[in-house]
Design an enzyme around this catalytic site. Structure first.
Site, PDB file in Angstrom:
ATOM      1  N   ASP A  60      -1.398  -1.476   5.705  1.00  0.00           N
ATOM      2  CA  ASP A  60      -1.305  -0.949   7.065  1.00  0.00           C
ATOM      3  C   ASP A  60      -2.154  -1.767   8.031  1.00  0.00           C
ATOM      4  OD1 ASP A  60      -1.216   2.589   6.118  1.00  0.00           O
ATOM      5  OD2 ASP A  60       0.280   1.008   6.015  1.00  0.00           O
ATOM      6  N   ASP A  89      -4.448  -1.249  10.090  1.00  0.00           N
ATOM      7  CA  ASP A  89      -5.582  -0.467  10.571  1.00  0.00           C
ATOM      8  C   ASP A  89      -6.790  -0.750   9.687  1.00  0.00           C
ATOM      9  OD1 ASP A  89      -4.221   2.639   9.182  1.00  0.00           O
ATOM     10  OD2 ASP A  89      -5.070   0.880   8.209  1.00  0.00           O
ATOM     11  N   ASP A 122      -8.284   1.105   7.380  1.00  0.00           N
ATOM     12  CA  ASP A 122      -8.062   1.408   5.965  1.00  0.00           C
ATOM     13  C   ASP A 122      -7.250   0.319   5.287  1.00  0.00           C
ATOM     14  OD1 ASP A 122      -7.847   5.040   6.221  1.00  0.00           O
ATOM     15  OD2 ASP A 122      -9.530   3.718   5.794  1.00  0.00           O
ATOM     16  N   GLU A 128       0.836  -1.197   0.000  1.00  0.00           N
ATOM     17  CA  GLU A 128       0.000   0.000   0.000  1.00  0.00           C
ATOM     18  C   GLU A 128       0.876   1.253   0.000  1.00  0.00           C
ATOM     19  OE1 GLU A 128      -2.434   0.144   3.448  1.00  0.00           O
ATOM     20  OE2 GLU A 128      -2.976   2.241   3.202  1.00  0.00           O
TER      21      GLU A 128
END
Length: 662
Positions: A515, A517, A519, A442
């Protein structure tokens, strides 16, 4: 539509002049610290020390100081003292009732580095460093020894809590001393400065400027048991970057029998450049660069100029020696595994961002290249045996590169044409697919760290820009025209849908690395949907995986631990924290926040990492067929045109990640 709009409008307060808030003084810094120091994590916390230390180094580089004291105190505050000119304390002509000191401490974009002649070159350029540290400190005390008098003033959270006081006479002292303690409201109650990190910062500054003596000291209360950081040390390195290079490479054998090092003045009185470079036999190199003693971890134009001078010089030497193969060598052959230390001092440098991670001054390319080229030419011609050994080493690397490229082309081209590879792909060098893997990462920032931390032989990196197209609700034409998806299809080489061919798959493992998280989970779900709908055989045959990067780093007892999430963090703390130990906990805000070494150790190294294998139900049994149907239905429901359903599902299920059978 109008009813929905009216309903939303009733819930929003009236938007009028009273809604406009103006943040004054240093309030913007406390409100949005990330804009000034890049965040509130461990790196940002230590950036405060760098800002104060850089100011003292500017005094040394300007020729007004030759000694700096750096001390970590028992309460984890830091005191930095220099014997420079001392910050001016006289009344400021534009701000009646305020001293120049108070203006510098409490107003952004104030200081002596905006062309007033106080500094020829400096690392502090934006006039925000000292004021930002003040704004983000629970307490800050500044003492100024100037004109044989000693002045003192205290601040808290950016505001003066005492007036500027004349403490007394100081006939044998001059300079500035600043003691500050970061504000736990900003950085967290458990966030403390790490002595070892501050010590290494001070040591690197001493390496960068030959004329400076840095006295290091640390309160014994804050040193962890077994920590290698000395309690006190005098840091002075008369050979500058050469000492730094020798420290970095240690006893490693080198290709060249003596390093190329030196310094030179830049044209037009623009400053100077210093360098030291060698080539180790293990080809495990690095490039550490600095501008005005400020570290530039992402390089920049000074690195470009330096490397250009070296590759031009080596090619010209090879041509002069009538070595035909020298014309085909590249900067990658010559410099990708070199060990490089580079430091420039230039007027008015331009950096990328307040944290100065990358030098962007266009003039630095020309200035550095011109200054270094003649010295390198002389270094080569003065020792032909040394130069020939280096040139043969580089030519061997170039030959190996060409051979690998040819093998790759032969093994991976289609029957009718050569395989196209996307420009952002950093491919692995091994031609056969067995034991190779590609990380789909990402963002370019994370991609950069991944490229540095990978095993180049077996690991490839493909950075993607943000969230890819949701293929569940897109036509085939739209899917194949999307650039990010095209890059993935080209990189894998196996085709999609009915054109999928397992034999052409270029990697054994495809690893989604996003990541840690919400997102990141969303992006991973979009990528899994793509593979599920366009390459289901790839999943069925066990090629698709998800990486598990950590969310937290925990430093305690001189060791680092990494936690996947809050539950994992609590488990580690309960296990490793002994007695009155204070763990230092930092949260990674994304893969791009992790260093290449951290990403390698925790997420990419095959010995240490943990991967989640993506699986879909087999249709060989009736039960499997039912599960496969339910899987299809869920994908269509969650990945369809209603994003709210998908987002709600991710939020609700994220806490169950520990229950996955891996």
């Amino acid at each position: 539509m109008s009813d929905l709009f009216d309903g939303e409008k009733k819930e929003i307060k009236e938007y009028s002049a009273e809604s406009i808030e103006v943040l004054e003084g240093l309030e913007p810094v406390r409100h949005r610290p990330g804009m000034y120091i890049g965040g509130t994590d461990e790196t940002a916390l230590h950036h405060l020390v760098a800002e104060i230390l850089d100011n003292s180094m500017d005094e040394a580089v300007a020729g007004f100081a030759n000694k700096i004291d750096v001390q970590v105190n028992a309460d984890y505050s830091v005191t930095i003292t220099d014997n420079g000119r001392g910050i001016p304390v006289d009344p400021h002509p534009k701000y009646p009732g305020k001293s120049a000191l108070e203006v510098i401490m409490t107003m952004l974009h104030s200081g002596g580095k905006f062309g007033g002649g106080a500094y020829k070159v400096s690392g502090g350029l934006h006039g925000v460093g000292l004021s930002v540290v003040n704004a983000l400190s629970e307490k800050l005390v500044v003492e100024i020894a100037r004109d044989k008098k000693l002045y003192r003033q205290e601040y808290s959270k950016g505001k003066p809590i005492t007036p500027l006081e004349l403490v007394g006479n100081a006939p044998n002292r001059r300079g500035t001393s600043i003691t500050f303690k970061p504000d736990p409201e900003i950085f967290g109650a458990t966030a403390n400065l790490q002595p070892n990190r501050v010590y290494r910062m001070a040591r690197s500054k001493a390496f960068l400027f030959k004329g400076i003596h840095i006295n290091w000291s640390c309160a014994p209360e804050v040193l962890e048991e077994g920590e290698a950081t000395p309690q006190s040390a005098e840091l002075c390195f008369p050979n500058g970057l050469l000492d730094f290079l020798n420290y970095q490479i240690g006893a490693k054998p080198t290709i060249n029998r003596r390093p190329f090092f030196g310094e030179a003045e830049l044209a037009n009185d623009e400053g100077r450049v210093e360098w030291a470079i060698t080539w180790t036999e293990d080809e495990n190199g690095f490039c550490h660069s600095y501008c005005n003693t400020v570290v530039t971890p992402f390089g920049g134009t000074h690195e470009t100029g330096f490397k250009s001078a070296l590759i031009r010089g080596l090619k010209e030497y090879g041509e002069m020696a009538n070595i035909k193969k020298a014309a085909s060598i590249t900067a990658e052959d010559f410099l990708s595994d070199a060990s490089i230390m580079l430091s420039v001092f230039i007027r008015d440098p331009q950096f990328q961002g307040q944290t100065k991670d990358k030098l962007t001054s266009a003039k630095a390319v020309r200035l550095v290249e011109s200054a270094v080229k003649d010295s390198f030419d002389h270094w080569l011609s003065s020792d032909p045996e040394n130069a020939t050994a280096l040139l043969e080493y580089v030519i061997d690397r170039a030959d190996a590169r060409k051979k690998k490229k040819e093998e790759k082309i032969q093994s991976r081209k289609t029957p009718t044409k050569r395989l196209r590879l996307p420009g952002k792909l950093a491919d692995c060098s091994q031609a056969a697919a067995k034991d190779t893997e590609i990380f789909i990462v990402e963002g370019d920032s994370a991609g950069g760290s991944a490229k540095q931390g990978r095993d180049r032989i077996t690991q490839a990196i493909l950075p993607l820009r943000g969230k890819i197209l949701n293929v569940a609700s897109a036509s085939l034409d739209k899917i194949t025209q999307n650039q990010e998806i095209k890059d993935m299809i080209e990189a894998l080489g196996c085709g999609i849908k009915e054109n999928y061919n397992e034999d052409n798959l270029r990697y054994e493992k495809i690893i989604i690395m996003t990541d840690a998280d919400v997102d990141g989970a969303h992006i991973a779900s979009l990528l899994m949907t793509f593979f599920y709908q366009q390459m289901p055989k790839l999943i069925e045959n066990g090629h698709l995986y998800i990486a598990t990067p950590p969310l937290y780093k925990i430093a305690v007892g001189g060791k680092n631990y990494y936690a996947l999430d809050d539950i994992d963090k609590d488990k580690i703390l309960a296990k490793v924290v002994k007695g009155n130990q204070k763990p230092d906990i930092s949260r990674f805000k994304g893969l791009g926040e992790m260093s290449a070494q951290q990403l390698k150790e925790t997420t990419m190294d095959k010995k240490n990492r943990m991967l989640l294998r993506v699986m879909i139900p087999s249709t060989n049994t009736e039960e499997g067929k039912e599960e496969a149907f339910e899987t299809r239905r869920q994908v269509e429901r969650l990945m369809g045109k209603n994003p709210e359903t998908r987002f709600k599902f991710i939020i609700e299920r994220a806490k169950f990640v520990d229950d996955l059978d891996i």
